[in-house]
Design a protein around this motif. Structure first.
Motif, mmCIF file in Angstrom:
data_model
loop_
_atom_site.group_PDB
_atom_site.id
_atom_site.type_symbol
_atom_site.label_atom_id
_atom_site.label_comp_id
_atom_site.label_asym_id
_atom_site.label_seq_id
_atom_site.Cartn_x
_atom_site.Cartn_y
_atom_site.Cartn_z
ATOM 1 N N LYS A 163 0.809 -1.223 0.000
ATOM 2 C CA LYS A 163 0.000 0.000 0.000
ATOM 3 C C LYS A 163 0.843 1.275 0.000
ATOM 4 N N ARG A 164 1.941 1.266 0.704
ATOM 5 C CA ARG A 164 2.707 2.504 0.850
ATOM 6 C C ARG A 164 3.877 2.597 -0.131
ATOM 7 N N SER A 165 3.938 1.686 -1.079
ATOM 8 C CA SER A 165 5.065 1.719 -2.012
ATOM 9 C C SER A 165 4.724 2.529 -3.254
ATOM 10 N N ALA A 166 5.696 3.318 -3.717
ATOM 11 C CA ALA A 166 5.537 4.090 -4.949
ATOM 12 C C ALA A 166 6.109 3.360 -6.157
ATOM 13 N N TYR A 167 6.585 2.104 -5.944
ATOM 14 C CA TYR A 167 7.362 1.447 -6.999
ATOM 15 C C TYR A 167 6.754 0.130 -7.497
ATOM 16 N N THR A 168 5.516 -0.177 -7.112
ATOM 17 C CA THR A 168 4.930 -1.463 -7.500
ATOM 18 C C THR A 168 4.906 -1.659 -9.009
ATOM 19 N N GLN A 169 4.556 -0.628 -9.755
ATOM 20 C CA GLN A 169 4.433 -0.769 -11.205
ATOM 21 C C GLN A 169 5.750 -1.189 -11.859
ATOM 22 N N ILE A 170 6.870 -0.835 -11.239
ATOM 23 C CA ILE A 170 8.173 -1.152 -11.825
ATOM 24 C C ILE A 170 8.412 -2.654 -11.911
ATOM 25 N N VAL A 171 7.885 -3.411 -10.957
ATOM 26 C CA VAL A 171 8.182 -4.848 -10.910
ATOM 27 C C VAL A 171 7.219 -5.677 -11.748
ATOM 28 N N LEU A 172 6.160 -5.071 -12.260
ATOM 29 C CA LEU A 172 5.186 -5.828 -13.045
ATOM 30 C C LEU A 172 5.747 -6.162 -14.422
ATOM 31 N N GLY A 173 5.181 -7.213 -15.030
ATOM 32 C CA GLY A 173 5.592 -7.576 -16.381
ATOM 33 C C GLY A 173 6.474 -8.811 -16.410
ATOM 34 N N ASN A 174 7.221 -8.964 -17.496
ATOM 35 C CA ASN A 174 7.982 -10.186 -17.760
ATOM 36 C C ASN A 174 9.392 -10.119 -17.187
ATOM 37 N N HIS A 175 9.831 -11.272 -16.680
ATOM 38 C CA HIS A 175 11.164 -11.411 -16.092
ATOM 39 C C HIS A 175 11.713 -12.794 -16.449
ATOM 40 N N GLN A 176 12.987 -12.980 -16.099
ATOM 41 C CA GLN A 176 13.609 -14.298 -16.222
ATOM 42 C C GLN A 176 14.484 -14.542 -15.003
ATOM 43 N N ASN A 177 14.294 -15.700 -14.381
ATOM 44 C CA ASN A 177 15.166 -16.072 -13.271
ATOM 45 C C ASN A 177 16.589 -16.248 -13.803
ATOM 46 N N ARG A 178 17.567 -15.788 -13.053
ATOM 47 C CA ARG A 178 18.942 -15.894 -13.516
ATOM 48 C C ARG A 178 19.362 -17.343 -13.734
ATOM 49 N N TRP A 179 20.327 -17.538 -14.634
ATOM 50 C CA TRP A 179 20.812 -18.881 -14.924
ATOM 51 C C TRP A 179 21.691 -19.417 -13.793
ATOM 52 N N ASP A 180 22.147 -18.538 -12.898
ATOM 53 C CA ASP A 180 22.836 -18.964 -11.674
ATOM 54 C C ASP A 180 21.905 -18.673 -10.505
ATOM 55 N N PRO A 181 20.855 -19.494 -10.336
ATOM 56 C CA PRO A 181 19.781 -19.162 -9.403
ATOM 57 C C PRO A 181 20.270 -19.084 -7.961
ATOM 58 N N ALA A 182 19.720 -18.122 -7.234
ATOM 59 C CA ALA A 182 20.063 -17.944 -5.820
ATOM 60 C C ALA A 182 19.286 -18.924 -4.953
#
Length: 365
Positions: A248-267
């Motif tokens: 609720k209090r974040s101004a950055y939610t829209q930035i994380v939406l959309g397509n991503h890929q997990n790194r090939w050296d997964p954590a």
């Protein structure tokens, strides 16, 4: 193969064919039904079966029907006339009890036959070979378990499936639905007890990845539309679709939406979006320290220096970190999907909405 279940206790409606079409478009190619029927409903069941068979055939979907000899006779069909069975649209029969291995062997030369994977024994296999069964048309299907606490254990399933694989069987198991559940208990219809009420896609992936299962059917009559979209994304596009609620209090939610890929050296602890730090998003201000329970979607702020802008999803609980903003949370029902991220896995984050079939379609495709 992926499949769904359609039961014949009530007349088939327009919603049923619409659901079949929708699921076919999402990558489902099989239909399961049952003919274990009450005496006074036999004529209705034949009509409903023929309708379901016609719909399945027109959509290019296989129709496997659970049957006993007495139930088949009630609707005017017989194992001695497999062509009449096939004419209803049935492409396979699931044989459970009261039918000899010789009859099964004879039927296997006309259609697919699924045996009860949980109860088949060495003696059955030997008798089927002697009877001349066509093993190319024989499959092993596990049961679903309506009553809580009666589903089988994962270790038992794997052990049984190892044996079935050695014999060359194709194996099917059920996962629960999450929209319309089958009565009278409405406790879902999984093969594994651990899957009861679990996310259907997470349960499906576990069966395919860990349990030597080839085909998965939804045991209950329906999955919800969001889950259908997730199946479609995963099996048609190799992409895991996750729904999240914004912080609720974040101004950055829209930035994380959309397509991503997990790194090939997964954590070990988080899913790391491979290209997140290369996005031009400007300065990310700290928003205060918050604990990061499993499924937290986070954005590294400027205090993290060159890591600023990195997007992650936590895989277990992590403590608060002033360098990390929590901007969204994966919805509880999607949390089990986080356990099935491989290296390089494509994924998408969308805001959670009350979706219904035919609504918001363009938003998610």
């Amino acid at each position: 193969m992926l499949g769904i279940s359609v039961f014949l206790g009530e007349d088939l409606a327009k919603e049923t064919i619409d659901y079949l079409r929708s699921m076919k478009n999402s990558g489902f190619n099989g239909v399961f039904s049952s003919l274990h029927i009450p005496e006074d409903d036999s004529t209705k069941y034949l009509e409903r079966l023929t309708t379901l068979g016609s719909w399945s055939k027109n959509l290019g979907m296989e129709l496997m029907v659970d049957i006993s000899g007495s139930a088949l006779n009630k609707i005017g069909l017989s194992f001695e006339d497999p062509s009449a069975i096939i004419s209803t649209g049935i492409t396979g029969l699931r044989i459970d009890y009261g039918i000899s291995n010789q009859v099964i062997a004879d039927l296997s030369h006309s259609m697919k036959i699924s045996l009860n994977a949980s109860t088949i024994a060495d003696t059955d296999v030997a008798e089927l070979r002697i009877a001349g069964a066509d093993f190319q048309n024989l499959e092993a299907w596990h049961n679903y378990y309506p009553r809580p606490e009666t589903g089988i254990a994962k270790t038992v399933l794997i052990a049984k499936n190892r044996w079935l694989k050695q014999l060359g069987f194709r194996i099917m198991a059920f996962v629960p639905g999450n929209a319309s559940l089958r009565g009278p208990l409405f406790e879902s219809l999984p093969t594994l007890e651990k899957h009861r009420h679990m996310h259907p896609l997470a349960a499906t992936i576990e069966l395919l990845e860990d349990c030597l299962v080839d085909d998965v059917y939804i045991g209950d009559p329906e999955i919800d539309y969001k889950t259908q979209l997730q199946f479609e994304a995963y099996f048609n596009e190799d992409r895991l679709l996750l729904f999240a609620t914004p912080e609720k209090r974040s101004a950055y939610t829209q930035i994380v939406l959309g397509n991503h890929q997990n790194r090939w050296d997964p954590a070990r602890d988080v899913l790391r979006s491979a290209a997140a730090r290369f996005k031009q998003i400007g300065i990310v201000q700290p928003e205060g320290q918050k604990p990061r329970p499993k499924g937290s979607v986070t954005l590294d702020n400027q205090l993290y220096g060159r890591y600023a802008g990195e997007i992650q999803i936590t895989l277990h609980h992590l403590p608060a970190d002033k360098k990390v903003n929590v901007v969204a949370q994966i919805i509880p029902e999607d949390i089990p999907l986080l356990d099935w991220f491989a290296a390089g896995q494509q994924f998408e984050i969308q805001l959670n909405k009350d979706l219904k079939r035919g609504v918001y379609e363009n938003e998610f495709r």
